[in-house]
Design a protein around this motif. Structure first.
Motif, PDB file in Angstrom:
ATOM      1  N   GLY B 134      -7.294 -68.978 -32.565  1.00  0.00           N
ATOM      2  CA  GLY B 134      -7.809 -68.056 -33.574  1.00  0.00           C
ATOM      3  C   GLY B 134      -8.353 -66.783 -32.946  1.00  0.00           C
ATOM      4  O   GLY B 134      -8.072 -65.670 -33.401  1.00  0.00           O
ATOM      5  N   SER B 135      -9.099 -66.963 -31.845  1.00  0.00           N
ATOM      6  CA  SER B 135      -9.686 -65.805 -31.191  1.00  0.00           C
ATOM      7  C   SER B 135      -8.601 -64.905 -30.603  1.00  0.00           C
ATOM      8  O   SER B 135      -8.647 -63.677 -30.745  1.00  0.00           O
ATOM      9  N   LEU B 136      -7.589 -65.512 -29.965  1.00  0.00           N
ATOM     10  CA  LEU B 136      -6.509 -64.717 -29.369  1.00  0.00           C
ATOM     11  C   LEU B 136      -5.742 -63.951 -30.435  1.00  0.00           C
ATOM     12  O   LEU B 136      -5.441 -62.765 -30.277  1.00  0.00           O
ATOM     13  N   ILE B 137      -5.433 -64.642 -31.552  1.00  0.00           N
ATOM     14  CA  ILE B 137      -4.699 -63.961 -32.627  1.00  0.00           C
ATOM     15  C   ILE B 137      -5.517 -62.773 -33.118  1.00  0.00           C
ATOM     16  O   ILE B 137      -5.000 -61.680 -33.327  1.00  0.00           O
ATOM     17  N   TYR B 138      -6.828 -62.997 -33.268  1.00  0.00           N
ATOM     18  CA  TYR B 138      -7.686 -61.942 -33.790  1.00  0.00           C
ATOM     19  C   TYR B 138      -7.616 -60.690 -32.913  1.00  0.00           C
ATOM     20  O   TYR B 138      -7.491 -59.576 -33.405  1.00  0.00           O
ATOM     21  N   TRP B 139      -7.678 -60.882 -31.589  1.00  0.00           N
ATOM     22  CA  TRP B 139      -7.717 -59.713 -30.703  1.00  0.00           C
ATOM     23  C   TRP B 139      -6.343 -59.122 -30.448  1.00  0.00           C
ATOM     24  O   TRP B 139      -6.205 -57.934 -30.194  1.00  0.00           O
ATOM     25  N   LEU B 140      -5.289 -59.963 -30.488  1.00  0.00           N
ATOM     26  CA  LEU B 140      -3.956 -59.480 -30.097  1.00  0.00           C
ATOM     27  C   LEU B 140      -3.157 -58.926 -31.267  1.00  0.00           C
ATOM     28  O   LEU B 140      -2.192 -58.201 -31.060  1.00  0.00           O
ATOM     29  N   TYR B 141      -3.532 -59.290 -32.483  1.00  0.00           N
ATOM     30  CA  TYR B 141      -2.770 -58.810 -33.636  1.00  0.00           C
ATOM     31  C   TYR B 141      -3.502 -57.604 -34.222  1.00  0.00           C
ATOM     32  O   TYR B 141      -4.526 -57.765 -34.889  1.00  0.00           O
TER      33      TYR B 141
END
Lengths: 208, 146
Positions: B134-141
């Motif tokens: 969730g955290s990665l998606i938040y920052w990368l998208y």
């Protein structure tokens, strides 16, 4: 008059249909080991059926049951006043698999969304840009060099908190989750005991 | 007269600011303590006797962040240093989030209702994977980051 100490257990889980003896409900201590053994073996309740709800046995019921057989004992109760008895539930393996999958999905997507909500709620992008500028002196609209380690760190933090990284024996330091589950079980048991005590009082009132 | 009034006003403002700072600082430490985040870190690392140092570290961190609001200083370190800071921030946030979720006590209820019992403790791994993803998606998208 021989003295017998009895220490009722907090809770007892029995196989369905298994007769419940005094020895299953309480620990006994007496000078005479033969007496101890007879008391332990004395039947108290017929076995519970598979779907039977939890019942609560008062330590006074144990005293009454012993008195019916022997009147010449000095009985001393040490320990809890109630024992909660439940039949063992054997989980259906198919249902257990389905539940495990459902809970897994719930926890995964729930955590995934929750962390995004949190970032948006506290305006984390602003903080990350600020921290990046604090450390490097340069402005970056998307400081990924900070944000990717941050994301992995979030997972590590959860693991650290729940103490899941170490493979130590449960004796060393229980995970807060283990403690929480224990407190929850204890609360549920307290509730059962107080409910059965209330039902008992109502019964007595009716008899008067 | 007006200079005295201005001075009095400044003293009053300073007093109000100091009071606000004490309240916020105390609240921050009380909150972390109630969630047992520093206590867990000390217990995990077998450094229960170092709590004085940990207290000082929390106070220093909060103080430096407050000072930075007034004087936006910068350390001029390499971007890799920001990576270390990010990892530390992440671990802290992860512990904080877990402590909050644990205080509400959802997981024991889930364990009871589904009859999974202690199995649920192993499913914590999926919470971990969910948080990281969730955290990665938040920052990368990009559309998600304002």
């Amino acid at each position: 008059m021989p003295t017998v100490y009895l220490k009722p257990r907090d809770s007892l889980i029995v196989a369905p249909g298994e007769d419940i003896t005094l020895g299953m409900l309480a620990e006994f201590a007496a000078e005479d080991h033969e007496l101890e053994r007879t008391l332990r073996g004395q039947p108290f309740l017929p076995g519970l059926t598979e779907g039977h709800g939890a019942i609560s046995v008062s330590s006074l019921d144990l005293v009454r049951a012993i008195r019916r057989q022997r009147q010449d004992l000095d009985l001393r109760i040490v320990g809890p006043a109630h024992t909660v008895v439940k039949p063992r539930v054997r989980p259906n393996p198919v249902m257990a698999g389905i539940w495990t999958a459902a809970v897994t999905l719930l926890l995964f997507f729930g955590s995934l969304m929750a962390i995004m909500f949190f970032h948006a709620d506290v305006d984390m992008p602003l903080v990350h840009r600020g921290v990046y500028q604090l450390v490097t002196g340069e402005a970056a609209p998307r400081p990924l060099v900070l944000q990717i380690p941050y994301s992995i760190g979030v997972g590590v933090g959860v693991l650290l908190f729940f103490n899941s990284l170490s493979r130590r024996k449960p004796s060393s330091d229980p995970s807060p989750l283990d403690v929480q589950m224990h407190i929850y079980d204890q609360d549920a048991q307290d509730y059962l005991v107080s409910q059965s005590a209330a039902a008992h009082r109502a019964d007595q009132a009716r008899q008067k | 007269m007006s200079a005295a009034a201005a001075a009095a006003g400044l003293v009053l403002l300073a007093a109000v600011g100091a009071c606000a700072g004490v309240v916020v600082g105390a609240a921050y430490v009380a909150f972390m303590n109630a969630l047992r985040v520093p206590a867990r870190l000390a217990a995990l690392t077998y450094t229960r006797h170092m709590t004085r140092i940990y207290e000082a570290a929390m106070a220093a961190g909060a103080f430096l962040a407050a000072v930075w609001l007034v004087f936006p200083y910068t350390l001029r370190l390499a971007p890799a240093a920001a990576g270390f800071v990010g990892a530390a921030m992440g671990v802290y946030v992860g512990m904080l989030a877990s402590a909050l979720a644990e205080t509400i006590g959802v997981i024991p209820v889930v364990a009871r209702r589904t009859g999974l019992g202690t199995w649920v403790t192993r499913l914590i791994w999926f919470v971990v994977l969910g948080k990281i993803t969730g955290s990665l998606i938040y920052w990368l998208y990009p559309p998600l980051v304002p």
